[in-house]
Write a protein that holds these residues in place. Structure first.
Motif, PDB file in Angstrom:
ATOM      1  N   VAL A 168     137.889 -20.919 -16.048  1.00 36.32           N
ATOM      2  CA  VAL A 168     139.322 -20.772 -14.252  1.00 36.32           C
ATOM      3  C   VAL A 168     139.534 -19.750 -13.762  1.00 36.32           C
ATOM      4  O   VAL A 168     139.728 -19.382 -12.671  1.00 36.32           O
ATOM      5  N   ASN A 169     140.584 -18.981 -14.827  1.00 37.57           N
ATOM      6  CA  ASN A 169     141.521 -17.663 -13.634  1.00 37.57           C
ATOM      7  C   ASN A 169     140.227 -16.370 -14.021  1.00 37.57           C
ATOM      8  O   ASN A 169     140.555 -15.916 -12.700  1.00 37.57           O
ATOM      9  N   GLN A 170     138.821 -16.395 -14.174  1.00 41.40           N
ATOM     10  CA  GLN A 170     138.103 -15.778 -14.059  1.00 41.40           C
ATOM     11  C   GLN A 170     137.828 -15.531 -12.883  1.00 41.40           C
ATOM     12  O   GLN A 170     137.498 -14.836 -12.368  1.00 41.40           O
ATOM     13  N   MET A 171     137.510 -16.976 -12.688  1.00 36.22           N
ATOM     14  CA  MET A 171     136.603 -17.437 -11.572  1.00 36.22           C
ATOM     15  C   MET A 171     137.149 -17.129  -9.961  1.00 36.22           C
ATOM     16  O   MET A 171     137.057 -17.132  -8.769  1.00 36.22           O
ATOM     17  N   GLY A 172     138.481 -17.229 -10.355  1.00 40.90           N
ATOM     18  CA  GLY A 172     139.908 -17.348  -9.257  1.00 40.90           C
ATOM     19  C   GLY A 172     139.921 -16.023  -8.587  1.00 40.90           C
ATOM     20  O   GLY A 172     140.005 -15.741  -7.718  1.00 40.90           O
ATOM     21  N   THR A 173     139.979 -15.045  -9.909  1.00 42.11           N
ATOM     22  CA  THR A 173     140.143 -13.540  -9.842  1.00 42.11           C
ATOM     23  C   THR A 173     138.511 -12.732  -9.770  1.00 42.11           C
ATOM     24  O   THR A 173     138.760 -12.014  -8.724  1.00 42.11           O
ATOM     25  N   GLY A 174     137.336 -13.630 -10.270  1.00 43.71           N
ATOM     26  CA  GLY A 174     136.582 -12.419  -9.460  1.00 43.71           C
ATOM     27  C   GLY A 174     135.474 -12.544  -8.767  1.00 43.71           C
ATOM     28  O   GLY A 174     134.417 -11.862  -8.453  1.00 43.71           O
ATOM     29  N   PHE A 175     135.733 -14.466  -8.263  1.00 35.76           N
ATOM     30  CA  PHE A 175     134.201 -14.443  -7.084  1.00 35.76           C
ATOM     31  C   PHE A 175     135.011 -13.602  -6.456  1.00 35.76           C
ATOM     32  O   PHE A 175     136.434 -14.462  -5.605  1.00 35.76           O
ATOM     33  N   ASP A 176     133.410 -13.237  -5.361  1.00 33.96           N
ATOM     34  CA  ASP A 176     134.398 -13.114  -4.062  1.00 33.96           C
ATOM     35  C   ASP A 176     132.963 -14.539  -3.356  1.00 33.96           C
ATOM     36  O   ASP A 176     132.406 -13.506  -3.252  1.00 33.96           O
ATOM     37  N   PRO A 177     132.829 -14.698  -2.208  1.00 30.71           N
ATOM     38  CA  PRO A 177     134.998 -15.613  -1.835  1.00 30.71           C
ATOM     39  C   PRO A 177     135.212 -16.367  -3.002  1.00 30.71           C
ATOM     40  O   PRO A 177     134.460 -16.657  -4.271  1.00 30.71           O
ATOM     41  N   PRO A 178     136.480 -16.350  -3.521  1.00 30.97           N
ATOM     42  CA  PRO A 178     136.892 -17.530  -4.696  1.00 30.97           C
ATOM     43  C   PRO A 178     136.456 -18.896  -4.368  1.00 30.97           C
ATOM     44  O   PRO A 178     135.864 -18.984  -3.381  1.00 30.97           O
ATOM     45  N   TRP A 179     135.875 -19.114  -5.049  1.00 31.87           N
ATOM     46  CA  TRP A 179     135.414 -20.496  -6.002  1.00 31.87           C
ATOM     47  C   TRP A 179     135.674 -20.925  -6.902  1.00 31.87           C
ATOM     48  O   TRP A 179     135.643 -20.158  -8.009  1.00 31.87           O
ATOM     49  N   SER A 180     135.367 -22.483  -7.270  1.00 31.60           N
ATOM     50  CA  SER A 180     135.565 -22.741  -9.335  1.00 31.60           C
ATOM     51  C   SER A 180     134.852 -24.071  -8.908  1.00 31.60           C
ATOM     52  O   SER A 180     135.299 -24.726  -8.232  1.00 31.60           O
ATOM     53  N   PRO A 181     133.517 -24.167  -9.892  1.00 32.60           N
ATOM     54  CA  PRO A 181     132.977 -25.673  -9.778  1.00 32.60           C
ATOM     55  C   PRO A 181     133.768 -26.526 -10.786  1.00 32.60           C
ATOM     56  O   PRO A 181     135.347 -25.838 -11.111  1.00 32.60           O
ATOM     57  N   GLU A 182     133.525 -27.223 -11.346  1.00 29.77           N
ATOM     58  CA  GLU A 182     133.871 -28.899 -11.888  1.00 29.77           C
ATOM     59  C   GLU A 182     133.478 -27.799 -13.137  1.00 29.77           C
ATOM     60  O   GLU A 182     132.635 -27.655 -13.893  1.00 29.77           O
TER      61      GLU A 182
END
Length: 271
Positions: A82-96
């Motif tokens: 979850v932390n990797q997706m929060g900081t690595g994705f542009d735009p910030p996004w996280s699935p379930e």
């Protein structure tokens, strides 16, 4: 469809995950398995940019991509992902991301990542690259794939009601600009219109052929009735189909209805 795709996250159990594994579904466009130590974040980005799907972290698979055994991962892997997706994705996004204990005596869990394509702000960029799903592989998108993602009219996630008790008569336009329609008709071809190199325009005369074909559909009377209701009664005038733009992958047309006296709905959501 297997229940694992749509049951509430609180009801996803190890038995349900094992039931899915027992189906021996190979890795493909919408399913991937990751062992402990693998990096699942690229798979999340690729599935999100393609068709969505399921990612299992902590599941061993054989050489042919068929799942074999649930080994699990350590308890901290969910927070790490979850932390990797929060900081690595542009735009910030996280699935379930659902954490399923392997058993009561073990400190291992299996992560079930459910990716709903309709909620993804596509394209998802990971460290400067756009990953897509090609069969059972995660690959960096080439220039053409990038353009297709950027040109996708569904690139914005679907809006969700803020409350399930919202009145049925409340109308909200999904568009931000006043000159955008509140209703759209979309048609897609499942066969190639021509062979050879990609063209920047539709062949001459094809737009007129499409417009002529639309004249015999229910779209025209349906839009006329819609326009009649929106302008508040009376007679309406339906404009001819107009070509807005055309590329090698898309033909965009426009049609509108106005009152016989030239009146149009003032509310942007009803234009």
């Amino acid at each position: 469809m297997h229940p694992l795709f749509h049951v509430p996250s609180t009801e996803v159990t190890l038995d349900l995950v094992q039931d899915f594994i027992n189906l021996k579904i190979r890795e493909g466009l919408t399913v991937e398995y990751k062992r402990a130590g693998d990096k699942p974040i690229e798979a999340v980005a690729a599935l999100a940019n393609t068709y969505g799907g399921l990612l299992f972290v902590g599941v061993e698979e054989g050489e042919t991509g068929v799942p074999s055994e649930i080994k699990g991962v350590s308890l901290g892997e969910k927070e790490k992902l979850v932390n990797q997706m929060g900081t690595g994705f542009d735009p910030p996004w996280s699935p379930e991301v659902i954490e399923v204990p392997c058993n009561e005596q073990s400190d291992k869990v299996v992560l079930v990542v459910r990716i709903d394509r309709a909620t993804v702000p596509r394209p998802i960029v990971l460290k400067g690259s756009i990953f897509v799903r090609l069969d059972a592989r995660n690959e960096k998108a080439n220039r053409q794939m990038m353009w297709m993602l950027l040109d996708d009219s569904n690139s914005q996630p679907e809006s969700r009601p803020s409350s399930v008790t919202r009145g049925l008569n409340v109308r909200e336009s999904p568009f931000h600009q006043d000159n955008e329609p509140d209703a759209a008709l979309r048609a897609a071809s499942v066969m190639r219109l021509w062979e050879g190199e990609e063209r920047t325009r539709f062949p001459s005369g094809l737009a007129a052929t499409v417009i002529n074909a639309l004249q015999s559909t229910l779209a025209l009377p349906l839009l006329s009735q819609l326009g009649l209701a929106l302008v508040g009664g009376g007679q309406v005038v339906t404009t001819p189909w107009q070509l807005v733009d055309a590329t090698s992958r898309r033909l965009r047309l426009r049609i509108s209805t106005v009152g016989a006296d030239g009146s149009v709905p003032r509310a942007p959501a009803r234009r």
